[in-house]
Design a protein around this motif. Structure first.
Motif, mmCIF file in Angstrom:
data_model
loop_
_atom_site.group_PDB
_atom_site.id
_atom_site.type_symbol
_atom_site.label_atom_id
_atom_site.label_comp_id
_atom_site.label_asym_id
_atom_site.label_seq_id
_atom_site.Cartn_x
_atom_site.Cartn_y
_atom_site.Cartn_z
ATOM 1 N N ARG A 81 0.842 -1.192 0.000
ATOM 2 C CA ARG A 81 0.000 0.000 0.000
ATOM 3 C C ARG A 81 0.880 1.245 0.000
ATOM 4 O O ARG A 81 1.813 1.374 0.797
ATOM 5 C CB ARG A 81 -0.912 0.004 1.227
ATOM 6 N N GLU A 112 -3.648 6.975 -3.881
ATOM 7 C CA GLU A 112 -3.523 5.837 -2.979
ATOM 8 C C GLU A 112 -3.640 4.572 -3.819
ATOM 9 O O GLU A 112 -4.608 4.411 -4.580
ATOM 10 C CB GLU A 112 -4.604 5.884 -1.902
ATOM 11 N N ALA A 145 -1.778 0.276 -4.595
ATOM 12 C CA ALA A 145 -0.894 -0.828 -4.220
ATOM 13 C C ALA A 145 0.202 -0.909 -5.263
ATOM 14 O O ALA A 145 -0.077 -1.059 -6.455
ATOM 15 C CB ALA A 145 -1.670 -2.136 -4.157
#
Length: 350
Positions: free
Chosen positions: A213, A230, A232
């Protein structure tokens, strides 16, 4: 040639390519009447210390030439700027020690991506680059001697040396793992071409591929505040130049003098198999057609990985781990190179 100043030549003593290139370059400089002193690096960071000391030695040295790869070049570039401890406000950006000082590149490393970007993707011999230094020293008093002003990236990472200067590109995640593996290569791998060494290291790093993350804040792209992504990810690059990893065109549109960084983020479901398919495409910049790869321009970038720290490297040197931040310093460094118009890294115009 200005008779009152000299060139300091910094040589990476650990690099076999530098050791092979230097005797020929040394004789070339002598043959053309270039006055120089030599410093062989002894440990990590030595090129920075030697450069900074030389530029503070009155007006004796006006040119710092580096015989080595991107890592040594980057270390020397850091010596063109003051340190946080010397600034009245340690949180302020670094300032040049001598705005007229010049960095000369004599590439003799594994990837030589910064020099490659200055030549729009071509690689030339150390001797050809040394002749650019000769031309500069002969012509500098009247014509500027074929120099260009380029941007540099100021960075800061946790658990490393603190702040650092990046000339070409910094990576977070697998890119830093690849750089670490290249630095540890021994034996037969050292005889391989630079591109092959990077591919070998990349294949090894992929065995441990796993996205984490990440929170990426991007500054200087309009609006009142940062744009926040935001995602991964395990592959984030902050590019000043076009090429990285031994000729991979990570940021096809990057320019060394546009006052911006190119941020490349590969995220959200990028698998090991996908990366293997993309490796050949990165060489020509075709990876940007993958919907999982984003590229944006920024004046500042901050990367946090809340659950697990990721390694950070810049110009092939490990610099610590996340959280990390980056700022562009526009037109902050003068380098010996032909003055060019248009794009600087071999990619298309924006």
């Amino acid at each position: 040639m200005n008779g009152s100043t000299q060139t300091l030549v910094i040589i990476n003593h650990r690099a076999a390519r530098s050791a092979r290139a230097w005797p020929t370059v040394r004789e070339l400089l002598k043959r053309h009447g270039i006055r120089f002193d030599v410093h062989e690096t002894r440990h990590a960071g030595d090129a920075t210390t030697a450069t900074r000391a030389a530029l503070r030695e009155g007006r004796r040295y006006s040119v710092i030439a580096v015989v080595g790869g991107d890592g040594t070049l980057s270390e020397a570039a850091a010596g063109f700027f003051d340190t946080a401890a010397e600034r009245e406000d340690p949180l302020s950006l670094p300032s040049p020690i001598n705005k007229e000082a010049v960095l000369a590149i004599i590439p003799a490393g594994t990837g030589d991506d910064f020099a490659r970007g200055l030549l729009f993707g071509k690689r030339e011999s150390a001797e050809r680059w040394a002749m650019r230094l000769v031309a500069h020293r002969r012509d500098e008093s009247t014509t500027g001697g074929g120099t260009r002003m380029v941007d540099v990236i100021w960075g800061h990472a946790e658990a490393g040396a603190g702040e650092f200067i990046c000339l070409n590109a910094a990576t977070i995640g697998i890119g830093a793992e690849v750089a670490s593996r290249v630095a540890r290569q021994q034996g037969f791998a050292l005889r391989l071409p630079g591109e092959a060494r990077f591919v070998q290291a990349a294949l090894g790093a992929l065995m441990g591929w796993r996205e984490r993350r990440a929170v990426v804040s991007i500054y200087g792209v309009g609006g009142d505040g940062p744009r926040v992504i935001e995602c991964a990810s395990n592959l984030i690059a902050i590019a000043n130049g076009t090429y990285a990893g031994g000729g991979m065109m990570f940021a096809p549109g990057a320019k060394l003098d546009d006052g911006r960084m190119d941020l490349v983020v590969a995220a959200d479901g990028l698998t090991r198999a996908m990366i293997l398919r993309e490796l050949p495409r990165i060489r020509r910049g075709a990876h940007l057609s993958n919907p999982k790869v984003r590229i944006l321009q920024a004046k500042g970038v901050q990367v946090k990985t809340p659950d697990e720290a990721l390694l950070v490297e810049a110009d092939g040197n490990l610099r610590g781990h996340t959280p990390a931040s980056f700022r562009i310093l526009p037109a902050a460094l003068r380098v010996v190179a032909e003055k060019q118009g248009g794009t600087k890294g071999g990619g298309p115009q924006r």
